[in-house]
Design a protein around this motif. Structure first.
Motif, PDB file in Angstrom:
ATOM      1  N   LYS A  25      23.116   2.657  14.586  1.00 15.10           N
ATOM      2  CA  LYS A  25      24.215   2.242  13.711  1.00 15.10           C
ATOM      3  C   LYS A  25      25.222   3.728  13.695  1.00 15.10           C
ATOM      4  O   LYS A  25      26.626   3.266  13.504  1.00 15.10           O
ATOM      5  CB  LYS A  25      23.498   2.589  12.135  1.00 15.10           C
ATOM      6  N   LEU A  26      24.972   4.836  14.084  1.00 14.11           N
ATOM      7  CA  LEU A  26      25.973   5.988  14.041  1.00 14.11           C
ATOM      8  C   LEU A  26      26.990   5.829  15.194  1.00 14.11           C
ATOM      9  O   LEU A  26      28.082   5.997  15.112  1.00 14.11           O
ATOM     10  CB  LEU A  26      25.366   7.314  14.030  1.00 14.11           C
ATOM     11  N   ASN A  27      26.235   5.106  16.198  1.00 20.21           N
ATOM     12  CA  ASN A  27      27.085   4.898  17.677  1.00 20.21           C
ATOM     13  C   ASN A  27      27.974   6.186  17.815  1.00 20.21           C
ATOM     14  O   ASN A  27      29.272   6.163  18.125  1.00 20.21           O
ATOM     15  CB  ASN A  27      28.166   3.573  17.401  1.00 20.21           C
ATOM     16  N   LEU A  28      27.412   7.512  17.969  1.00 24.03           N
ATOM     17  CA  LEU A  28      27.889   8.676  17.992  1.00 24.03           C
ATOM     18  C   LEU A  28      28.677   8.716  19.536  1.00 24.03           C
ATOM     19  O   LEU A  28      28.136   8.209  20.532  1.00 24.03           O
ATOM     20  CB  LEU A  28      26.979   9.884  18.197  1.00 24.03           C
ATOM     21  N   PRO A  29      29.728   9.210  19.485  1.00 30.95           N
ATOM     22  CA  PRO A  29      30.416   9.495  20.785  1.00 30.95           C
ATOM     23  C   PRO A  29      29.710  10.205  21.728  1.00 30.95           C
ATOM     24  O   PRO A  29      29.219  11.295  21.446  1.00 30.95           O
ATOM     25  CB  PRO A  29      31.819   9.880  20.517  1.00 30.95           C
ATOM     26  N   THR A  30      29.490  10.234  23.014  1.00 32.40           N
ATOM     27  CA  THR A  30      29.100  11.026  23.891  1.00 32.40           C
ATOM     28  C   THR A  30      30.352  11.869  24.602  1.00 32.40           C
ATOM     29  O   THR A  30      29.575  12.855  25.494  1.00 32.40           O
ATOM     30  CB  THR A  30      28.121  10.306  24.991  1.00 32.40           C
ATOM     31  N   ASP A  31      31.266  11.662  24.615  1.00 34.30           N
ATOM     32  CA  ASP A  31      32.175  12.549  25.219  1.00 34.30           C
ATOM     33  C   ASP A  31      33.042  13.342  24.339  1.00 34.30           C
ATOM     34  O   ASP A  31      33.745  14.181  25.059  1.00 34.30           O
ATOM     35  CB  ASP A  31      33.353  11.570  25.984  1.00 34.30           C
ATOM     36  N   ARG A  32      32.802  13.569  23.207  1.00 27.16           N
ATOM     37  CA  ARG A  32      33.408  14.364  22.181  1.00 27.16           C
ATOM     38  C   ARG A  32      32.626  14.416  20.922  1.00 27.16           C
ATOM     39  O   ARG A  32      31.813  13.793  20.709  1.00 27.16           O
ATOM     40  CB  ARG A  32      34.865  13.844  21.868  1.00 27.16           C
ATOM     41  N   ILE A  33      33.195  15.618  20.316  1.00 28.80           N
ATOM     42  CA  ILE A  33      32.536  15.953  18.761  1.00 28.80           C
ATOM     43  C   ILE A  33      33.022  14.770  17.969  1.00 28.80           C
ATOM     44  O   ILE A  33      33.999  14.591  17.760  1.00 28.80           O
ATOM     45  CB  ILE A  33      32.714  17.433  18.523  1.00 28.80           C
ATOM     46  N   PRO A  34      32.020  14.032  17.175  1.00 29.38           N
ATOM     47  CA  PRO A  34      32.630  13.107  16.264  1.00 29.38           C
ATOM     48  C   PRO A  34      33.250  13.850  15.000  1.00 29.38           C
ATOM     49  O   PRO A  34      32.631  14.821  14.682  1.00 29.38           O
ATOM     50  CB  PRO A  34      31.355  12.269  15.749  1.00 29.38           C
ATOM     51  N   GLN A  35      34.316  12.935  14.540  1.00 25.98           N
ATOM     52  CA  GLN A  35      34.777  13.488  13.253  1.00 25.98           C
ATOM     53  C   GLN A  35      33.906  13.138  12.233  1.00 25.98           C
ATOM     54  O   GLN A  35      33.045  12.074  12.176  1.00 25.98           O
ATOM     55  CB  GLN A  35      36.233  12.989  13.024  1.00 25.98           C
ATOM     56  N   LEU A  36      33.625  14.089  11.138  1.00 24.66           N
ATOM     57  CA  LEU A  36      32.806  13.997   9.904  1.00 24.66           C
ATOM     58  C   LEU A  36      32.992  12.515   9.227  1.00 24.66           C
ATOM     59  O   LEU A  36      31.984  11.922   8.918  1.00 24.66           O
ATOM     60  CB  LEU A  36      32.871  15.089   9.024  1.00 24.66           C
ATOM     61  N   GLU A  37      34.330  11.852   9.014  1.00 13.90           N
ATOM     62  CA  GLU A  37      34.441  10.769   8.518  1.00 13.90           C
ATOM     63  C   GLU A  37      34.019   9.623   9.148  1.00 13.90           C
ATOM     64  O   GLU A  37      33.424   8.523   8.708  1.00 13.90           O
ATOM     65  CB  GLU A  37      35.870  10.550   8.294  1.00 13.90           C
ATOM     66  N   LEU A  93      19.452  27.978  18.924  1.00 11.93           N
ATOM     67  CA  LEU A  93      20.301  29.143  17.893  1.00 11.93           C
ATOM     68  C   LEU A  93      19.775  28.874  16.855  1.00 11.93           C
ATOM     69  O   LEU A  93      19.190  27.968  16.237  1.00 11.93           O
ATOM     70  CB  LEU A  93      21.791  28.623  18.181  1.00 11.93           C
ATOM     71  N   GLN A  94      19.790  30.078  15.962  1.00 12.52           N
ATOM     72  CA  GLN A  94      18.906  30.194  14.894  1.00 12.52           C
ATOM     73  C   GLN A  94      19.605  29.380  13.853  1.00 12.52           C
ATOM     74  O   GLN A  94      19.259  28.806  12.825  1.00 12.52           O
ATOM     75  CB  GLN A  94      18.808  31.508  14.410  1.00 12.52           C
ATOM     76  N   GLU A  95      21.115  29.685  13.845  1.00 20.06           N
ATOM     77  CA  GLU A  95      21.957  28.694  12.452  1.00 20.06           C
ATOM     78  C   GLU A  95      22.371  27.575  13.261  1.00 20.06           C
ATOM     79  O   GLU A  95      22.801  27.160  14.353  1.00 20.06           O
ATOM     80  CB  GLU A  95      23.157  29.481  12.493  1.00 20.06           C
ATOM     81  N   PRO A  96      21.955  26.403  12.261  1.00 19.47           N
ATOM     82  CA  PRO A  96      22.216  25.109  12.470  1.00 19.47           C
ATOM     83  C   PRO A  96      23.693  24.852  12.810  1.00 19.47           C
ATOM     84  O   PRO A  96      24.590  25.013  11.843  1.00 19.47           O
ATOM     85  CB  PRO A  96      21.619  24.279  11.658  1.00 19.47           C
ATOM     86  N   ASP A  97      24.059  24.187  14.170  1.00 15.99           N
ATOM     87  CA  ASP A  97      25.372  23.646  14.231  1.00 15.99           C
ATOM     88  C   ASP A  97      25.749  22.317  13.950  1.00 15.99           C
ATOM     89  O   ASP A  97      24.657  21.551  13.836  1.00 15.99           O
ATOM     90  CB  ASP A  97      25.794  24.329  15.550  1.00 15.99           C
ATOM     91  N   ILE A  98      26.748  21.853  14.483  1.00 14.86           N
ATOM     92  CA  ILE A  98      27.090  20.618  14.090  1.00 14.86           C
ATOM     93  C   ILE A  98      26.347  19.317  14.901  1.00 14.86           C
ATOM     94  O   ILE A  98      26.215  18.277  14.782  1.00 14.86           O
ATOM     95  CB  ILE A  98      28.846  20.325  14.469  1.00 14.86           C
ATOM     96  N   PHE A  99      25.839  20.016  16.079  1.00 16.91           N
ATOM     97  CA  PHE A  99      25.172  19.027  16.867  1.00 16.91           C
ATOM     98  C   PHE A  99      23.715  18.879  16.257  1.00 16.91           C
ATOM     99  O   PHE A  99      23.132  17.750  16.116  1.00 16.91           O
ATOM    100  CB  PHE A  99      24.809  19.555  18.450  1.00 16.91           C
ATOM    101  N   HIS A 100      23.158  20.108  16.029  1.00 20.25           N
ATOM    102  CA  HIS A 100      21.756  19.824  15.233  1.00 20.25           C
ATOM    103  C   HIS A 100      21.781  19.084  13.866  1.00 20.25           C
ATOM    104  O   HIS A 100      21.194  18.045  13.519  1.00 20.25           O
ATOM    105  CB  HIS A 100      21.387  21.166  14.699  1.00 20.25           C
ATOM    106  N   GLU A 101      22.955  19.187  13.238  1.00 17.51           N
ATOM    107  CA  GLU A 101      23.121  18.503  11.627  1.00 17.51           C
ATOM    108  C   GLU A 101      23.442  16.657  11.923  1.00 17.51           C
ATOM    109  O   GLU A 101      22.810  15.997  11.468  1.00 17.51           O
ATOM    110  CB  GLU A 101      24.097  18.893  10.784  1.00 17.51           C
ATOM    111  N   ILE A 102      24.263  16.766  12.923  1.00 19.91           N
ATOM    112  CA  ILE A 102      24.443  15.240  13.295  1.00 19.91           C
ATOM    113  C   ILE A 102      23.696  14.505  13.879  1.00 19.91           C
ATOM    114  O   ILE A 102      23.023  13.643  13.626  1.00 19.91           O
ATOM    115  CB  ILE A 102      26.159  14.950  13.575  1.00 19.91           C
ATOM    116  N   PHE A 103      23.102  14.930  15.111  1.00 22.49           N
ATOM    117  CA  PHE A 103      22.568  14.314  16.094  1.00 22.49           C
ATOM    118  C   PHE A 103      20.768  14.383  15.259  1.00 22.49           C
ATOM    119  O   PHE A 103      20.180  13.492  15.594  1.00 22.49           O
ATOM    120  CB  PHE A 103      22.567  14.865  17.415  1.00 22.49           C
ATOM    121  N   GLY A 104      20.634  15.778  14.970  1.00 23.09           N
ATOM    122  CA  GLY A 104      19.342  15.787  14.295  1.00 23.09           C
ATOM    123  C   GLY A 104      18.736  14.999  13.158  1.00 23.09           C
ATOM    124  O   GLY A 104      17.950  14.525  13.126  1.00 23.09           O
ATOM    125  N   HIS A 105      19.889  14.935  12.259  1.00 21.62           N
ATOM    126  CA  HIS A 105      19.642  14.535  10.877  1.00 21.62           C
ATOM    127  C   HIS A 105      20.392  13.385  10.348  1.00 21.62           C
ATOM    128  O   HIS A 105      19.675  12.504   9.673  1.00 21.62           O
ATOM    129  CB  HIS A 105      19.963  15.670   9.774  1.00 21.62           C
TER     130      HIS A 105
END
Length: 259
Positions: free
Chosen positions: A46-58, A108-120
Motif C-alpha cells: 500500500k505504501l509503495n515506497l520509492p527505492t531510489d530516494r527517501i519518500p516525503q512524509l506526506e 544505530l541507536q537513534e531511530p532514523d527515517i528508514f527505521h521509522e518508515i520502513f520498520g513501522h
C-alpha cells in the motif's frame, strides 16, 4: 543532523542521503522475504515506497490517512516521552528526519527515517495494529513517569521486536527487527534467543537493552491479539507487574566507559 521541511512540508534530501536510503531498502526488501508477516507485506504494498530516494512524509501520510487515519509527524532525532505519547494519542507517528551515515549503516541507536518508515509505517496501515498503537499512546500520555517505564516494555516487545506465530511458521511484525538485517536473521534463525508466547504481565516485568541483539522475543498468534490487548485494563496490569517485581535480566549489564 535532522532536516527541516519547507513551508510545503518538503524536505530536500541530498544525493548521498537518497543513495543510503536506496541501499538500505533494497538490502532489507531482500532480507525480509519469507520472514515478514503477511500484514506487513500488504502494508508495504500500500505504501509503495520509492527505492531510489527517501519518500516525503506526506506521501506516506496520504496512505496512512486513507487506511487507518494516522499520519507521520516530523520530529528531530530524540523527543521527550510526553511528546512521544502525545503524538501517538493523536494518531501521529513520530518520524525523525535524518538518515544514518554510511559508517552507521548496519546499526544505530537513534531511530532514523528508514527505521521509522520502513520498520513501522507499513504495520500502521493495519486497523488492529493502528488501534493498539493509538490506545497505547493515550495510556502513556496519562501515565505517571514510573508507570511509563513499564509501558515502554510493552512497546519494545510488540511494536519494536514482536514476532508472530503463524500456520506457515514464525514471522516478524516488529519494526526494530524488520529494519535491521542482523536482527532479522537473528530473531528468525538463531538458537540463542528465547521466544515466548506473549503474556502482558510477563512482558511488563522483562528488562531489555537497546544496544544488543535481543535475548528474548515475545510471540502473538495474530495481529488481532494486539487489538485484544488494547481492550484490557493495561494500567491495572502495570500495577500487578510492579507488585510482582522485575524478572532477572537475560543480559550482562552495560559496561560503563572509563572516564
Amino acid at each position: 543532523m535532522s532536516k527541516q521541511s519547507d513551508a510545503n512540508g518538503f524536505i530536500a534530501w541530498s544525493d548521498e542521503e537518497n543513495e543510503i536510503w536506496s541501499a538500505l531498502i533494497n538490502r532489507q526488501l531482500s532480507c525480509i522475504k519469507g520472514k515478514a508477516c503477511d500484514e506487513y507485506m500488504a502494508g508495504l504494498e500500500k505504501l509503495n515506497l520509492p527505492t531510489d530516494r527517501i519518500p516525503q512524509l506526506e506521501e506516506v501520510s496520504k496512505v496512512l490517512r486513507a487506511t487507518t487515519g494516522w499520519e507521520c509527524a516530523e520530529v528531530p532525532a530524540l523527543i521527550s516521552f510526553d511528546r512521544f505519547f502525545e503524538l501517538l494519542a493523536n494518531k501521529k507517528f513520530p518520524v525523525a528526519t535524518f538518515i544514518r551515515s554510511k559508517e552507521e549503516f548496519d546499526y544505530l541507536q537513534e531511530p532514523d527515517i528508514f527505521h521509522e518508515i520502513f520498520g513501522h509505517c507499513a504495520m500502521l496501515t493495519h486497523p488492529d495494529f493502528a488501534e493498539f498503537t493509538h490506545i497505547y499512546g493515550k495510556l502513556g500520555l496519562a501515565a505517571s513517569k514510573e508507570d511509563r517505564v513499564y509501558l515502554a516494555r510493552l512497546y519494545w516487545f510488540t511494536i519494536e521486536f514482536g514476532l508472530l506465530q503463524t500456520d506457515d511458521g514464525l514471522r516478524i511484525y516488529g519494526g526494530g527487527i524488520l529494519s535491521s538485517p542482523g536482527e532479522t536473521q537473528y530473531a528468525m534463525h538463531s538458537d540463542v534467543p528465547e521466544r515466548k508466547t506473549l503474556d502482558v504481565i510477563d512482558v511488563l516485568r522483562t528488562p531489555y537493552r537497546i544496544d544488543i541483539m535481543q535475548p528474548i522475543y515475545f510471540k502473538i498468534n495474530k495481529i488481532r491479539d494486539l487489538f485484544d490487548i488494547a481492550q484490557l485494563d493495561l494500567m491495572a496490569l502495570v500495577q500487578q507487574a510492579r507488585a510482582l517485581g522485575m524478572h532477572a535480566p537475560k543480559f550482562e549489564p552495560k559496561q560503563k566507559k572509563a572516564s
